[in-house]
Design a protein around this motif. Structure first.
Motif, mmCIF file in Angstrom:
data_model
loop_
_atom_site.group_PDB
_atom_site.id
_atom_site.type_symbol
_atom_site.label_atom_id
_atom_site.label_comp_id
_atom_site.label_asym_id
_atom_site.label_seq_id
_atom_site.Cartn_x
_atom_site.Cartn_y
_atom_site.Cartn_z
ATOM 1 N N ALA A 1 -43.298 -16.767 42.930
ATOM 2 C CA ALA A 1 -43.292 -15.218 43.004
ATOM 3 C C ALA A 1 -42.572 -14.990 41.415
ATOM 4 N N ASN A 2 -41.748 -15.938 40.799
ATOM 5 C CA ASN A 2 -41.224 -15.824 39.525
ATOM 6 C C ASN A 2 -42.006 -15.910 38.277
ATOM 7 N N LEU A 3 -43.077 -16.857 38.970
ATOM 8 C CA LEU A 3 -44.241 -17.259 37.846
ATOM 9 C C LEU A 3 -45.314 -15.932 37.509
ATOM 10 N N ALA B 1 -47.210 -14.888 41.052
ATOM 11 C CA ALA B 1 -47.975 -14.933 41.941
ATOM 12 C C ALA B 1 -48.151 -13.328 42.589
ATOM 13 N N ASP B 2 -49.369 -13.111 43.016
ATOM 14 C CA ASP B 2 -49.500 -11.727 43.595
ATOM 15 C C ASP B 2 -49.272 -11.711 44.975
ATOM 16 N N LEU B 3 -49.719 -12.848 45.565
ATOM 17 C CA LEU B 3 -49.439 -13.102 46.943
ATOM 18 C C LEU B 3 -48.945 -14.506 47.335
ATOM 19 N N LEU B 4 -48.169 -14.518 48.483
ATOM 20 C CA LEU B 4 -47.632 -15.709 49.035
ATOM 21 C C LEU B 4 -48.234 -15.839 50.268
ATOM 22 N N GLY B 5 -48.610 -17.083 50.394
ATOM 23 C CA GLY B 5 -49.136 -17.514 52.095
ATOM 24 C C GLY B 5 -48.388 -18.487 52.674
ATOM 25 N N PHE B 6 -48.401 -17.979 54.116
ATOM 26 C CA PHE B 6 -47.443 -18.854 55.172
ATOM 27 C C PHE B 6 -48.521 -19.258 55.989
ATOM 28 N N VAL B 7 -48.737 -20.685 56.312
ATOM 29 C CA VAL B 7 -49.565 -20.898 57.520
ATOM 30 C C VAL B 7 -48.780 -21.234 58.694
ATOM 31 N N PHE B 8 -49.395 -20.378 59.763
ATOM 32 C CA PHE B 8 -48.926 -20.354 61.161
ATOM 33 C C PHE B 8 -49.768 -21.077 61.777
ATOM 34 N N CYS B 9 -49.625 -22.193 62.008
ATOM 35 C CA CYS B 9 -50.492 -23.488 62.512
ATOM 36 C C CYS B 9 -49.728 -24.605 62.812
ATOM 37 N N GLU B 10 -49.339 -24.949 64.179
ATOM 38 C CA GLU B 10 -48.303 -26.067 64.312
ATOM 39 C C GLU B 10 -49.061 -27.470 63.854
ATOM 40 N N ALA B 11 -50.387 -27.498 63.922
ATOM 41 C CA ALA B 11 -51.148 -28.482 63.682
ATOM 42 C C ALA B 11 -51.012 -29.164 62.145
ATOM 43 N N SER B 12 -50.673 -28.042 61.304
ATOM 44 C CA SER B 12 -50.540 -28.155 59.939
ATOM 45 C C SER B 12 -49.432 -28.498 59.190
ATOM 46 N N GLN B 13 -49.683 -29.416 58.244
ATOM 47 C CA GLN B 13 -48.214 -29.965 57.527
ATOM 48 C C GLN B 13 -47.762 -28.722 56.685
ATOM 49 N N ARG B 14 -48.370 -27.876 56.684
ATOM 50 C CA ARG B 14 -47.706 -26.740 55.950
ATOM 51 C C ARG B 14 -47.166 -25.633 56.807
ATOM 52 N N ASN B 15 -47.114 -25.804 57.975
ATOM 53 C CA ASN B 15 -46.695 -24.961 59.179
ATOM 54 C C ASN B 15 -45.424 -24.179 58.759
ATOM 55 N N ALA B 16 -45.372 -22.830 58.684
ATOM 56 C CA ALA B 16 -44.168 -21.969 58.350
ATOM 57 C C ALA B 16 -43.670 -21.590 59.754
ATOM 58 N N SER B 17 -42.641 -20.547 59.533
ATOM 59 C CA SER B 17 -41.946 -20.156 60.651
ATOM 60 C C SER B 17 -41.517 -18.843 60.359
ATOM 61 N N GLU B 18 -41.335 -17.736 61.392
ATOM 62 C CA GLU B 18 -40.753 -16.603 61.300
ATOM 63 C C GLU B 18 -39.414 -16.338 60.384
ATOM 64 N N SER B 19 -38.726 -17.522 60.574
ATOM 65 C CA SER B 19 -37.159 -17.480 59.893
ATOM 66 C C SER B 19 -37.447 -17.538 58.340
ATOM 67 N N VAL B 20 -38.473 -18.481 58.027
ATOM 68 C CA VAL B 20 -38.631 -18.783 56.722
ATOM 69 C C VAL B 20 -39.232 -17.402 55.941
ATOM 70 N N VAL B 21 -40.261 -16.896 56.604
ATOM 71 C CA VAL B 21 -40.900 -15.663 56.063
ATOM 72 C C VAL B 21 -39.803 -14.718 56.065
ATOM 73 N N ARG B 22 -38.879 -14.298 56.960
ATOM 74 C CA ARG B 22 -37.852 -13.394 56.915
ATOM 75 C C ARG B 22 -36.895 -13.693 55.559
ATOM 76 N N GLU B 23 -36.810 -15.031 55.454
ATOM 77 C CA GLU B 23 -35.710 -15.522 54.494
ATOM 78 C C GLU B 23 -36.272 -15.165 53.016
ATOM 79 N N VAL B 24 -37.728 -15.235 52.989
ATOM 80 C CA VAL B 24 -38.572 -15.197 51.599
ATOM 81 C C VAL B 24 -38.474 -13.676 51.377
ATOM 82 N N ARG B 25 -38.751 -12.777 52.491
ATOM 83 C CA ARG B 25 -38.825 -11.271 52.213
ATOM 84 C C ARG B 25 -37.381 -10.957 51.650
#
Length: 210
Positions: free
Chosen positions: A4-6, A8-32
């Motif tokens: 964001a500080n560099l 970026a226009d969008l930040l993506g959060f992957v909502f898929c349990e099988a992904s190694q990049r799986n995010a969570s609701e709490s992380v999104v709220r924390e970033v917001r």
């Protein structure tokens, strides 16, 4: 927050349990919250980025969480990655009030047909990504050049797949995309972004636009 500080226009959060990049609701709220509360000295040169939830199966618990966050305005958009996600999403008319865009994995001429099908449904843009086996995104593989140019004939180009500091300037200069999406080549390990790679990436993006 580094992205964001560099700038970026969008930040993506992957909502898929099988992904190694799986995010969570709490992380999104924390970033917001962090974006809303960051001091002016740390604010990017642009306005705060939009937050995007990436889903591939609207029936999963993770996807339902992302859709709920979008309805609440915590996520600004959902990215429907793959045919299954788009079909399920459009089948429920209540979802059409959720800001969204589609991503299509291209492999051969049939991939371009996927783009046209989504455009026919009224989608103004389609993010294209490479198709590698049965994987949906995150492969670090670039879309074949001929497919990129074919996709660009359909609508302004949104491009993902295999973008990093070593090639993003050339990609921007060759294809003039309206939007680029990068992830795996900006990581120190799957799911862990590398700050130096992020910095180098944005420097190359800026150089391509100067």
């Amino acid at each position: 927050m580094a992205a964001a500080n560099l700038g970026a226009d969008l930040l993506g959060f992957v909502f898929c349990e099988a992904s190694q990049r799986n995010a969570s609701e709490s992380v999104v709220r924390e970033v917001r919250a962090a974006l809303q509360n960051r001091p002016a000295s740390e604010a990017s040169r642009k306005s705060a980025p939009f937050l995007v939830g990436v889903i591939i199966d609207t029936t999963s618990g993770q996807a339902k969480a992302a859709l709920s966050l979008a309805r609440q305005g915590v996520l600004d958009f959902v990215q429907l990655h793959g045919e299954r996600a788009a079909q399920e999403f459009f089948a429920d008319k209540e979802n059409l009030f959720i800001p969204h865009y589609c991503a299509a994995n291209l492999c051969g001429a049939d991939g371009v047909d996927k783009i046209q099908g989504l455009l026919n449904l009224g989608e103004p843009r389609v993010l294209i990504d490479a198709k590698v086996g049965g994987k949906v995104g995150g492969t670090g593989t670039q879309v074949a050049e001929d497919l990129v140019f074919e996709a660009k004939k359909k609508s302004p180009l949104w491009l993902a797949g295999g973008l990093g500091a070593d090639n993003v300037r050339d990609v921007i200069e060759k294809y003039s995309p309206e939007l680029i999406d990068a992830s795996s080549l900006l990581e120190a390990a799957p799911g862990k972004k590398d700050h130096e790679k992020l910095k180098a990436f944005f420097e190359q993006v800026d150089a391509a636009q100067s």
